[in-house]
Design a protein around this motif. Structure first.
Motif, PDB file in Angstrom:
ATOM      1  N   ARG A   1       0.836  -1.204   0.000  1.00  9.92           N
ATOM      2  CA  ARG A   1       0.000   0.000   0.000  1.00  9.92           C
ATOM      3  C   ARG A   1       0.871   1.254   0.000  1.00  9.92           C
ATOM      4  N   GLU A   2       0.562   2.148  -0.890  1.00 12.05           N
ATOM      5  CA  GLU A   2       1.308   3.402  -0.949  1.00 12.05           C
ATOM      6  C   GLU A   2       0.937   4.334   0.188  1.00 12.05           C
ATOM      7  N   ASP A   3      -0.255   4.102   0.767  1.00 11.15           N
ATOM      8  CA  ASP A   3      -0.773   5.069   1.742  1.00 11.15           C
ATOM      9  C   ASP A   3      -0.577   4.624   3.187  1.00 11.15           C
TER      10      ASP A   3
ATOM     11  N   PHE B   1      -4.160   8.480   5.229  1.00 10.06           N
ATOM     12  CA  PHE B   1      -2.986   7.608   5.217  1.00 10.06           C
ATOM     13  C   PHE B   1      -2.948   6.861   6.548  1.00 10.06           C
TER      14      PHE B   1
ATOM     15  N   GLN C   1       3.242  12.036   3.386  1.00 18.99           N
ATOM     16  CA  GLN C   1       1.918  11.462   3.120  1.00 18.99           C
ATOM     17  C   GLN C   1       0.871  12.558   3.261  1.00 18.99           C
ATOM     18  N   LYS C   2      -0.318  12.271   2.711  1.00 18.69           N
ATOM     19  CA  LYS C   2      -1.456  13.174   2.886  1.00 18.69           C
ATOM     20  C   LYS C   2      -2.617  12.347   3.412  1.00 18.69           C
TER      21      LYS C   2
END
Ligand code: ZN
Length: 438
Positions: free
Chosen positions: A53-55, A171, A167-168
């Motif tokens: 997962r990128e988040d 997340f 991150q935004k």
């Protein structure tokens, strides 16, 4: 359950802590097979939560934390159980212990352990956190706690992770680590223990998007367990009723498994609202708002938590995998663990210890162990050796026989179907990789 506990000890999955001294209550050690099982479980969780997962970012916070953390979290004031002591036999139990008949403190009430009347104290509140002292002086100012949950390490690092990882919201932050609770009625083997490991992910979202993310993570976590091969009919959700819901939670579901001792939770998915960050903002005096520069908004994120017990999940895997089967009139005990979770991926056997078989078997074993956790066994009849690996949950048995030294093929036995296939000795690694793949 007794059979599983005895297998777990006999085969080196789980031992009682400090057993030669009579054991330490509800603390357990993982043996050679158990530590592999638990590592495989945690690695799969980490891969699913962090790498895929990128988040979501990983974190490993310390067990010892500033004592104010536990004031902010509510653990100092509220993490308590009402307990009753027996003045006669010195046993201590929860005021809601089902064995207790009558009102503790009342002269007519009997102690459920020693049976004496009027020996019980009235209930008193007892904090479940383990206390210790930091530094050389054992005084109140030096009191710190062993963390009773890993989540707080994530909350207090929320800004650090946010800023360093860029991150935004939305997340998440994931962490695997030990936690400690001085449980008064622990039990059911490794289900309720005083030292345990958690696999927690805290997902920070914009208020208003919380229920949607809650539903997402609820579905995702159930799917993940089914992907580990756990039988779907033994898994269910349990929604917390209003009286079970923690005061800060907006909604909460447990994932439960049907253990031999009943349906019990081993993971919780919770909508914790903005309670945690708001409390830490108040107690630390540090602003924990998220600033969304794009739309010029600031808010304290809501948190959706997925909190799993690594020890409980490992127990679920063992209980679910345990089978007793009749094979050609003989009983076999087998752990049908998913190959990616199984402690050993394969065992290599020379059929007999002569005629070049051990040499070829050793060569295959040496070649495989660079890639997989494998086992070499040349002791006893081949049937016996298969049985031992069935009990360990090893998915494949590789046998070098008379034909092998002629044509460089071996038989590969499948633990579950018992079918044997002839495979070229040089292709065994590939053969395993295809079948163990996550
Ligand atoms: Zn008593």
């Amino acid at each position: 359950m007794d059979k599983l506990v005895s297998l777990a000890k006999r085969r080196g999955f789980v031992f009682q802590s400090s057993e030669i001294y009579g054991g330490l209550g509800s603390v357990w050690d993982y043996g050679p097979l158990g530590v592999e099982l638990k590592r495989n479980l945690k690695e799969r969780w980490w891969r699913a939560m962090v790498h895929e997962r990128e988040d979501i970012e990983g974190l490993d916070a310390a067990i010892l934390m500033h004592p104010k953390v536990w004031e902010a979290s509510g653990h100092v004031a509220g993490f308590t159980d009402p307990l009753v002591d027996c003045k006669q036999c010195k046993n201590r139990f929860r005021a809601d212990d089902p064995r207790l008949k009558g009102t503790p403190g009342d002269p007519e009430t009997k102690c459920p352990v020693c049976g004496n009347k009027g020996t019980l104290t009235a209930p008193r509140m007892f904090n479940l956190m383990f206390k210790t002292f930091m530094g050389p002086v054992e005084e109140d100012a030096a009191v710190i706690y062993l963390r009773p949950e890993t989540a707080q390490g994530i909350y207090v690092n929320y800004l650090n992770v946010l800023q360093s990882s860029r991150q935004k919201v939305p997340f998440g932050i994931a962490q695997i680590g030990k936690a400690f609770r001085n449980e008064i009625t622990p039990g059911n083997f490794t289900f309720r223990t005083r030292e345990f490991e958690q696999m927690e992910m805290q997902f920070f979202v914009k208020p208003g998007a919380d229920q949607q993310w809650f539903e997402f993570w609820k579905a995702e976590r159930m799917k993940w367990y089914q992907g580990l091969g756990i039988r779907a009919e033994r898994l269910r959700f349990h929604q917390h009723a209003p009286d079970e819901l923690a005061h800060y939670a907006r909604d909460a579901y447990d994932i439960q498994y049907e253990f031999p001792f009943g349906w019990q939770e081993f993971e919780g998915i919770h909508n914790r609202t903005d309670f945690d960050l708001t409390r830490h903002q108040e107690h630390s005096g540090k602003k924990l708002e998220y600033v969304d520069a794009a739309v010029n908004e600031r808010y304290i994120p809501y948190i959706i938590e997925t909190s799993a017990g690594a020890d409980r999940a490992a127990l679920v895997l063992l209980v679910d995998a345990y089978r007793e089967e009749q094979i050609e009139g003989e009983q076999r005990v087998v752990l049908k663990l998913h190959p990616s979770i199984a402690p050993l991926k394969a065992a290599v056997f020379p059929l007999v210890n002569k005629d070049g078989m051990p040499e070829l078997a050793r060569r295959i074993f040496d070649d495989l162990r660079g890639r997989f956790n494998v086992f070499y066994d040349d002791g006893g009849s081949i049937g016996r050796r298969y049985r031992r690996q069935d009990e360990a949950g090893t998915p494949f048995g590789i046998t070098v026989d008379g034909q092998s030294t002629q044509d460089q093929t071996v038989t590969v036995r499948d633990r579950d179907t018992l079918l044997q296939e002839r495979v070229a000795a040089g292709r065994v690694g590939e053969y395993l990789a295809e079948r163990i793949a996550p």
